[in-house]
Structure formats: C-alpha cells, structure tokens
Motif scaffolding. Sequence first.
Motif: not given
Length: 641
Positions: A297-308, A312-323
């Motif tokens: 789950a932690a690694l996924g949060g880091i990966a999603l933060t990097a990707l979004g 991608l500079h995606n607003v929703l992915i940045i807003d959910i702050q997966a980190w």
Amino acid sequence: MPDATDPPSGVTADRDAAGRPDWWRGCLVVLLVLVLWGAARPYGGIIGDARLYTLQALSHMMPGRFNDDLFLHYGSQDRFSAFSYLYSPFLHTFGVGYGSLAFCLLGCLLWLGGVATLATGLFRDRAVAIPAIVTAVAIQFGGGTLVRPGEPILTPRLFAEAVSLFALGAMLRGRNGLAALLLLLSLAIHPLMTSGAIAAFFLYHAMRRPVLWLAGAGAASIVIALAFSGVEPFVRLTVRMDGAWLASAGTLDPQCFITEWGATYWLPLVGSFALLLAAMRYAQRRERRFLAATAMAALGGIALTALGGDLLHNVLIIDIQAWRALWLLNLVVYLLGGMLWARVIRAGWANPTGVPAVLGFTYGLLILASFAPAAGFAAAPMAILACLLSLYEHHYCRPVSGLCRILARLVVACCLAFALLGLHYVMRTQDPFWRPLYGIGLATLALWGLWQLRGESASRRSRIGVTVLAGILAPLTVMNWDQSTPWQRFIDKGQAPPALTRLLPPEGPIYWDGDVTVPWLVLRRSSYFSCEQGAGILFSRATAAAFRQRFDTLSRLHTLDFDLPPYCTLGKDQRVLPLHRADLAMVCAASPGLSALIVTRQAIDDPGAAWTPPVPFPWANEQGRKISVARFFIYRCDALR
C-alpha cells in the motif's frame, strides 16, 4: 535465538500466575503507557493544520461569517468531510480553546484504543502485543517525515487514523464486515488518510483471493465513469494542472511531488522500509501477510504520487495525496519495535554489531527522536545496517566478521554521536532548554516501570514501587503536557480585546502580519492573505491564482509572511526595507477587498494606530530567525485609498 513461531515470554499485563485477571498490573501498564504518550506527544494548542480545521468548523457554526476568506472563498476540502459537523458542537459548547482541547483529547484516546486494537489483532500473544503498543506510543518522530501518525494536534487525520486502526484490528480478527463499516466511517472523516488503510485491507484479502483484483478493476471503472459524467470530485480526473497552478502547488505542497522530496523525506522513508524488511525474518506467517499488504500500500502510494503528480499533473490524483498511505507504514514499523524486542532484541545484546543489538539501537534512537528529531535521521542509517546484517545472517547463517564488523561498529558509533549532537542542538535552541530532558526523563522512567512489570508475575514489592512511580509520573506528565506559549493561550481563549476591535473597520477581510489565527480565532473575521491559506491551492485553480496575486501585492511590504522558506519567501531579496505610507497605500489600492493592514513595523512617515497585545507575539521560521513583537500597527485602507 527463539524461532518466530514459538510463543515468547514477556509482559502479560492482564493475567496473574493463576490465570486470573490481574487488574492491578493492568492498570499500571495503562497508566504508564499514558505517561509515555504524554511525554512523547505534548499539546501545543491550536497550531499547524489545526488552525485550518478550526476555521472550517467555525465557518460551519457561523454560516457566511468567513465567506471572503482566501482559504474558503473558492471552496475547500471541507465539503468532502464530516469533521466540521463533529467538531463545531465542541466549539459551541466549550469555546475555541477548551473545545479544541476536549475534542483533541477524545481523538487521542481513540487513537490509543486503535493502536491497542491493531496490536492485539496482529500479535496474538500479549507478551508481544503490549511491547508493540509501548513502542508505537513512545515514538513520535517530528523531523522531516512526510506523515507522523498520532499527531497531538486537532485534525481529522487523528480521528481517521484511529477509526482505520480499529478497522484493521477487526479485519485481523476475521470481522471483515465490521472492518468495512469502520473504513466507511473513516472515509467520511478524512478520505485521504483512509485511502492507505483501504488499500491495505484490499491487498490483505487479494493475496488470498485473486478474484478480488477483478473487483478492484471494477471499482476503477466506476471511478472513470463518474469522472466522465462530471461528478465531483471524480471529474477532476479529467483535469490537468497548468503551469502556474503547478508551480504554486510545487512550492507550497512539495510533498505531493516526489521530485520535490529531499533527503529529510527519503532518509526516514528508506529507514522504515529497511526495518519492515528486517522484521519480516522474525514475523509469523499471518503477520508477514499483513506487513506485506502494508508495504505494498505504501509503495503504491509513492508510485501513484509519482505518476499522477510528477508525470501526468492530474488534479484528482494530486488531490488524493496518495503518499499519505505512508502513515500506516510508519505506525506498523513502530509496532514492530515491540515485536522485535520480545522475540529478538532482549536475548541478543552481547554482540554490539549483531542484528538484535543494532535493532535495539535503532528503536532507541527513534524513541529519542520524539524529543530530538536529529536522532530520527540517525536511526535511518542504523535501520539500513540492521536490514543488511539480517539479510547477511539469513543467507550465510552466521554473523558478520572482520572488516564488515569494523564498518558496522563505525556506523553505529557515528549514528549515536550524531544523535547526541542533535540532542545538544535541541537543548541549545529550545526555550526552556530543559524541556527535552524533562520529556526524556518521564519516558525513561515510564519504560523502566513497564520493564519491572515484565515476566509471568511481578513481585509484590516491584508492584508497590511501580505504583508509587506511576503516581509521581502521572501528575508530572499532566503538568508538562500543555506546552502552548502565552501567546497561543491568548489565541485559544478566542476573546477579542475591545481596544483592538475599536481600531479596526467593522467588516471586510484584514491582513494580519505573521499570525492568521488572530483574524480567525480571536476576531472571527476573514483573513485577506497568509502563507497558511496556500494549503487550499491544491483543490482550486481560483484559489491558486488569488493566492499568487495577493502574494505579489503584499510582498512589497516585506512582512513576516514572506520570510518562511521554503514555502513563502522572496528568495535572495529578503532584505527588510523601511516601510512608507506610499507602500501601504499601493497595497490597499491594488487590493479592493482589503479593509485593513496590521503589521509589525511602523511606517516611517505615518504612525498609524498602535495596539499592544496582552502578551508579546513570538515569531520564528525554520531557518532559526526569531523575533518578539510587543506592538502591532494598524492602517485602515479606507484612510489610505
């Protein structure tokens, strides 16, 4: 060394030698754990993000009162949380200061209950679970970590963590329906903090039931469908941050972009993963499954933060702050300290460069980091060393020797020396200087008392001694717990001085130099600008644009808000220039909605109106600059335009 599957001996706080409930010892353990919590997590009043959430609760309690505030004017994340509905009755009943304190205490008690529920669900043997609770409570690393579980400030994060921990504890007991309901409740309090627990819940079950990956794909399809249907907040998945918005977000919220993470973020993070990997060797099979789910789950949060965020500079992915999923990783690593103590460390101190001893040093430094943050950074290389030594011993079935042993001892010595230097620095800069030592003393004595209660049955003499000790430590902890400054206590009272209100315009946003809590909590009116209000730029392009415009306008005054690197700063042009009436008039002319400027420096050609607060205002930035403000100067814009 005992095998990880053998039931270890140690503290059993709920049963005596005859197997009957041992309430005396159990109460002592609970009281000493509370002493540890109070020593490691002192209360500082309404500080940090607690100010933002208190503003939102006040806005909920007084509709329309703060509509012109920069943080709320264009909308905030409060509409996606039930926290203000829960918080505002406490403010209405007890006032700002006592209401915040009471609600914070409730959250802390829930958090402690959640930690105990997770620990006893993960480690079925109480001899392991209780030391795990102790280490999780004793460690509050306040350094550059991205997330700190169990922060003693009033935010929805505290409550979401608590409910999520109860949910995961229920899951580990096989009560998945209750766990799902609790996660939904946590989601309503703070969706971002709950996402990590939901990911761990899903991954824990998906490891055994691969068909659940299809359910995960279905959930992702629903999110995409909602996004293209224009449903908030999912529609943000179709929006990309533009250059100006992205630049502001990267400056004020660097944690949302891993390319902005410095060594102070990466070093503790790598240390946490290293400790988790080292602990895998000593964990039981069912424990490894949960640890693996947490790590994924932690690694996924880091990966999603990097990707979004970064790609991608995606607003929703940045807003959910997966980190933010890293909070669960950190807490589980702290829990593992107790497990490693019970199974490994106690029996392995003979070799100072053996895995048990290095693990013991590492967790000792993490506990010290609650009072001297530099010790937490020293713990990270030690954790990496423990992981490497563990892998070596597991592969070769023997401890290191020769040059490797010398290098290991050198690393241990350097880390311990760095931690001591960090403690010395804290004592030099802390006011009063003795406060870190006071906290360390309380924590050390509480740990010693818990040590005396170990084993199958503590002697009656030991119990009497620990009872006396706990009776002394408890009031000393209560006396030391509230560490709010006199200025903070003035703010928390929430009472506007008549001498101040007479000098201000009756309505309209004001700019208060250096402390936004005066307009919000004391005067109960909108603030025109502060660095803290930039927290809302992630969720609104309009907020980001208004923040940038007001930043550029007010920065001409070179006030305290623009000496807060790395977030709000003028860069190299950080000179404090003389203040003139023309500068103030120019700011008022460029700010149609601004009603007054309250600054800490007097214009050389206009005395303005002066207000002396009941106590001096202490201000400091992260670079060590400190000032004490004894008077504020008020300039009404209707007299300057």
